[in-house]
Design a protein around this motif. Structure first.
Motif, PDB file in Angstrom:
ATOM      1  N   GLY A 114       0.835  -1.197   0.000  1.00 28.01           N
ATOM      2  CA  GLY A 114       0.000   0.000   0.000  1.00 28.01           C
ATOM      3  C   GLY A 114       0.867   1.243   0.000  1.00 28.01           C
ATOM      4  N   ALA A 115       0.250   2.374   0.221  1.00 31.87           N
ATOM      5  CA  ALA A 115       0.967   3.651   0.256  1.00 31.87           C
ATOM      6  C   ALA A 115       1.911   3.700   1.455  1.00 31.87           C
ATOM      7  N   MET A 116       2.911   4.509   1.365  1.00 27.29           N
ATOM      8  CA  MET A 116       3.889   4.776   2.428  1.00 27.29           C
ATOM      9  C   MET A 116       4.633   3.522   2.877  1.00 27.29           C
ATOM     10  N   GLY A 117       4.695   2.499   2.015  1.00 29.81           N
ATOM     11  CA  GLY A 117       5.405   1.289   2.361  1.00 29.81           C
ATOM     12  C   GLY A 117       4.657   0.365   3.305  1.00 29.81           C
ATOM     13  N   HIS A 118       3.389   0.662   3.572  1.00 29.66           N
ATOM     14  CA  HIS A 118       2.592  -0.178   4.465  1.00 29.66           C
ATOM     15  C   HIS A 118       2.027  -1.368   3.698  1.00 29.66           C
ATOM     16  N   THR A 119       1.591  -2.367   4.429  1.00 26.79           N
ATOM     17  CA  THR A 119       0.926  -3.529   3.858  1.00 26.79           C
ATOM     18  C   THR A 119      -0.564  -3.377   4.144  1.00 26.79           C
ATOM     19  N   VAL A 120      -1.400  -3.659   3.123  1.00 25.26           N
ATOM     20  CA  VAL A 120      -2.836  -3.428   3.265  1.00 25.26           C
ATOM     21  C   VAL A 120      -3.651  -4.609   2.753  1.00 25.26           C
TER      22      VAL A 120
END
Length: 138
Positions: A114-120
């Motif tokens: 996902g955005a900002m290197g996050h996992t979604v």
């Protein structure tokens, strides 16, 4: 599944730059992230208030006419407005497994970038009283 906190509220907008300007000038928020997610066909920005705990994610489709893009389709059918609620979880894979075991319908059976290197991962609105729910792992 145990949520850590509300991570952000996703809002679909017609024009990302105008929306950022509105949130900064009228609401006193600060843009902390602004990028194009080419693989998802989205322009995204995250804004936070003074305390910086929970964010507003602004979403604009790169191509407003691409009806294969869920955000473009949302914008055409519903206009600007709240798109999803995102909750922070410590273990997204375990959370998905837990929800599926409880009979919850998942859009994403496994996490994705996902955005900002996050996992979604997204949970289907029909299982969350009509609300599109996003799970986010930092």
């Amino acid at each position: 599944m145990e949520t850590q906190d509300i991570d952000h509220v996703g809002v679909v907008v017609e024009n990302l730059e105008e929306a950022i300007k509105f949130y900064e000038e009228k609401l006193g928020m600060k843009c902390v992230y602004n990028d194009v997610l080419k693989d998802r066909g989205l322009k995204v920005a995250f804004l936070k208030g003074k305390e910086g705990e929970t964010a507003v994610e602004l979403l604009e489709p790169v191509d407003h006419n691409d009806m294969n893009n869920t955000v473009a389709k949302f914008l055409k059918n519903k206009g600007q407005g709240m798109h999803h609620l995102a909750v922070r979880v410590s273990d997204i894979s375990a959370s998905l497994k837990d929800l599926e075991g409880k009979g919850i319908s998942l859009i994403d059976k496994s996490p994705r970038p996902g955005a900002m290197g996050h996992t979604v991962a997204f949970v289907h609105p029909k299982s969350v009283m009509g609300l599109l729910l996003e799970l986010v792992q930092h």
